[in-house]
Design a protein around this motif. Structure first.
Motif, PDB file in Angstrom:
ATOM      1  N   ALA A 198       0.835  -1.205   0.000  1.00 54.54           N
ATOM      2  CA  ALA A 198       0.000   0.000   0.000  1.00 54.54           C
ATOM      3  C   ALA A 198       0.870   1.257   0.000  1.00 54.54           C
ATOM      4  CB  ALA A 198      -0.931  -0.008   1.210  1.00 54.54           C
ATOM      5  N   ALA A 199       1.917   1.273   0.812  1.00 55.83           N
ATOM      6  CA  ALA A 199       2.827   2.425   0.839  1.00 55.83           C
ATOM      7  C   ALA A 199       3.536   2.579  -0.507  1.00 55.83           C
ATOM      8  CB  ALA A 199       3.841   2.266   1.968  1.00 55.83           C
ATOM      9  N   GLY A 200       3.912   1.469  -1.122  1.00 56.21           N
ATOM     10  CA  GLY A 200       4.550   1.519  -2.426  1.00 56.21           C
ATOM     11  C   GLY A 200       3.643   2.131  -3.478  1.00 56.21           C
ATOM     12  N   ARG A 201       2.364   1.802  -3.409  1.00 53.68           N
ATOM     13  CA  ARG A 201       1.406   2.388  -4.360  1.00 53.68           C
ATOM     14  C   ARG A 201       1.338   3.905  -4.184  1.00 53.68           C
ATOM     15  NH1 ARG A 201      -3.413  -2.077  -3.513  1.00 53.68           N
ATOM     16  NH2 ARG A 201      -2.396  -3.760  -4.687  1.00 53.68           N
ATOM     17  N   VAL A 202       1.323   4.352  -2.936  1.00 54.32           N
ATOM     18  CA  VAL A 202       1.261   5.789  -2.660  1.00 54.32           C
ATOM     19  C   VAL A 202       2.545   6.468  -3.126  1.00 54.32           C
ATOM     20  CG1 VAL A 202       1.115   7.526  -0.821  1.00 54.32           C
ATOM     21  CG2 VAL A 202      -0.401   5.535  -0.777  1.00 54.32           C
ATOM     22  N   LEU A 203       3.686   5.838  -2.867  1.00 58.00           N
ATOM     23  CA  LEU A 203       4.961   6.417  -3.311  1.00 58.00           C
ATOM     24  C   LEU A 203       5.031   6.493  -4.835  1.00 58.00           C
ATOM     25  CD1 LEU A 203       7.370   4.679  -0.811  1.00 58.00           C
ATOM     26  CD2 LEU A 203       7.010   7.146  -1.027  1.00 58.00           C
ATOM     27  N   ALA A 204       4.597   5.435  -5.498  1.00 60.61           N
ATOM     28  CA  ALA A 204       4.605   5.446  -6.969  1.00 60.61           C
ATOM     29  C   ALA A 204       3.696   6.552  -7.493  1.00 60.61           C
ATOM     30  CB  ALA A 204       4.180   4.083  -7.511  1.00 60.61           C
ATOM     31  N   LEU A 205       2.547   6.732  -6.853  1.00 62.16           N
ATOM     32  CA  LEU A 205       1.638   7.807  -7.237  1.00 62.16           C
ATOM     33  C   LEU A 205       2.302   9.170  -7.026  1.00 62.16           C
ATOM     34  CD1 LEU A 205      -1.172   8.987  -7.955  1.00 62.16           C
ATOM     35  CD2 LEU A 205      -1.757   8.738  -5.514  1.00 62.16           C
ATOM     36  N   ALA A 206       2.897   9.385  -5.859  1.00 62.42           N
ATOM     37  CA  ALA A 206       3.542  10.675  -5.567  1.00 62.42           C
ATOM     38  C   ALA A 206       4.689  10.942  -6.533  1.00 62.42           C
ATOM     39  CB  ALA A 206       4.046  10.689  -4.125  1.00 62.42           C
ATOM     40  N   GLY A 207       5.520   9.940  -6.760  1.00 58.92           N
ATOM     41  CA  GLY A 207       6.642  10.118  -7.683  1.00 58.92           C
ATOM     42  C   GLY A 207       6.189  10.468  -9.083  1.00 58.92           C
ATOM     43  N   THR A 208       5.100   9.842  -9.517  1.00 65.38           N
ATOM     44  CA  THR A 208       4.574  10.103 -10.858  1.00 65.38           C
ATOM     45  C   THR A 208       3.955  11.493 -10.954  1.00 65.38           C
ATOM     46  OG1 THR A 208       4.135   7.748 -11.197  1.00 65.38           O
ATOM     47  CG2 THR A 208       2.961   9.299 -12.618  1.00 65.38           C
ATOM     48  N   VAL A 209       2.991  11.775 -10.081  1.00 64.71           N
ATOM     49  CA  VAL A 209       2.239  13.035 -10.166  1.00 64.71           C
ATOM     50  C   VAL A 209       3.151  14.239  -9.948  1.00 64.71           C
ATOM     51  CG1 VAL A 209       0.438  14.418  -9.042  1.00 64.71           C
ATOM     52  CG2 VAL A 209       0.027  12.006  -9.553  1.00 64.71           C
ATOM     53  N   PHE A 210       3.936  14.212  -8.881  1.00 63.37           N
ATOM     54  CA  PHE A 210       4.752  15.380  -8.574  1.00 63.37           C
ATOM     55  C   PHE A 210       5.996  15.450  -9.458  1.00 63.37           C
ATOM     56  CE2 PHE A 210       2.365  14.704  -4.538  1.00 63.37           C
ATOM     57  CZ  PHE A 210       1.513  15.779  -4.719  1.00 63.37           C
ATOM     58  N   GLY A 211       6.479  14.300  -9.922  1.00 63.75           N
ATOM     59  CA  GLY A 211       7.578  14.310 -10.894  1.00 63.75           C
ATOM     60  C   GLY A 211       7.136  14.943 -12.205  1.00 63.75           C
ATOM     61  N   LEU A 212       5.947  14.558 -12.685  1.00 61.08           N
ATOM     62  CA  LEU A 212       5.423  15.156 -13.918  1.00 61.08           C
ATOM     63  C   LEU A 212       5.154  16.647 -13.740  1.00 61.08           C
ATOM     64  CD1 LEU A 212       3.025  12.334 -15.164  1.00 61.08           C
ATOM     65  CD2 LEU A 212       5.218  13.039 -16.174  1.00 61.08           C
ATOM     66  N   SER A 213       4.677  17.029 -12.578  1.00 67.44           N
ATOM     67  CA  SER A 213       4.435  18.450 -12.316  1.00 67.44           C
ATOM     68  C   SER A 213       5.737  19.241 -12.386  1.00 67.44           C
ATOM     69  CB  SER A 213       3.775  18.634 -10.945  1.00 67.44           C
ATOM     70  OG  SER A 213       3.504  19.991 -10.713  1.00 67.44           O
ATOM     71  N   ASN A 214       6.806  18.660 -11.866  1.00 67.65           N
ATOM     72  CA  ASN A 214       8.103  19.342 -11.932  1.00 67.65           C
ATOM     73  C   ASN A 214       8.667  19.361 -13.343  1.00 67.65           C
ATOM     74  OD1 ASN A 214       9.345  20.396  -9.310  1.00 67.65           O
ATOM     75  ND2 ASN A 214       8.235  18.561  -8.707  1.00 67.65           N
TER      76      ASN A 214
END
Length: 190
Positions: free
Chosen positions: A21-37
């Motif tokens: 579950a934590a991995g899913r959240v991390l993958a989501l954060a890395g994707t969304v905020f990485g793309l935003s940057n």
């Protein structure tokens, strides 16, 4: 045929572990905020021919997208999903608190370039999260992403004021949040 023949195996219906579950959240954060940057970098560097005012939209859109998907992960992840989503909300709260603190300092100094420090501060918060998770879970491998993201924070700090500091943030998130998060999400054990 009996109904038992159509019942999926327990491994397909079982709730995810906390690490998954934590991995899913991390993958989501890395994707969304990485793309935003990456978007921030594209506008700042001139690769995307958009008015700089569009930069004001990227973070509200990214945070909204993150929270919407996080709510879905929370609902579908059972108890582990709820715990991971709770930690993530605390982390988002810390990021917002850090941004508001930098904004207050910017107002006091009448120098809004102070806000550029949010990039290394954000990466340091990810480094702290990896460190805490590694200690709590007793997983030595988590020191790798922690050190990597802290190194990215140092590089980002050295590039403040240039478009490349947004690129560094994106690369740091992809390499040390998205990839290890995806690894956790796809693993059976942490």
């Amino acid at each position: 045929m009996t109904a038992a023949a159509f019942t999926p195996p327990a491994s397909l219906t079982a709730e995810p572990t906390l690490a998954v579950a934590a991995g899913r959240v991390l993958a989501l954060a890395g994707t969304v905020f990485g793309l935003s940057n990456l978007f921030q970098y594209g506008v700042q560097s001139g690769l995307l021919h958009l008015h700089p005012a569009t930069l004001g939209l990227s973070w509200p859109i990214a945070v909204t997208a993150f929270l919407v998907v996080l709510a879905r992960l929370r609902r579908s992840g059972g108890e582990a999903g709820r715990r991971a989503a709770g930690w993530s909300r605390w982390t988002i709260g810390l990021m917002i608190l850090a941004a508001l603190s930098l904004l207050a300092v910017s107002f006091i100094r009448q120098d809004f370039t102070t806000m550029l420090w949010m990039t290394p501060v954000g990466l340091v918060l990810y480094g702290a999260a990896w460190t805490i998770a590694g200690v709590r879970a007793r997983r030595g491998w988590m020191a790798g992403p922690a050190l990597g993201v802290l190194s990215a924070a140092g590089v980002a700090a050295s590039l403040l004021g240039s478009p490349e500091h947004y690129l560094t943030y994106a690369v740091g998130l992809f390499a040390f949040v998205l990839i290890p998060g995806a690894g956790l999400a796809s693993a059976r054990k942490a």
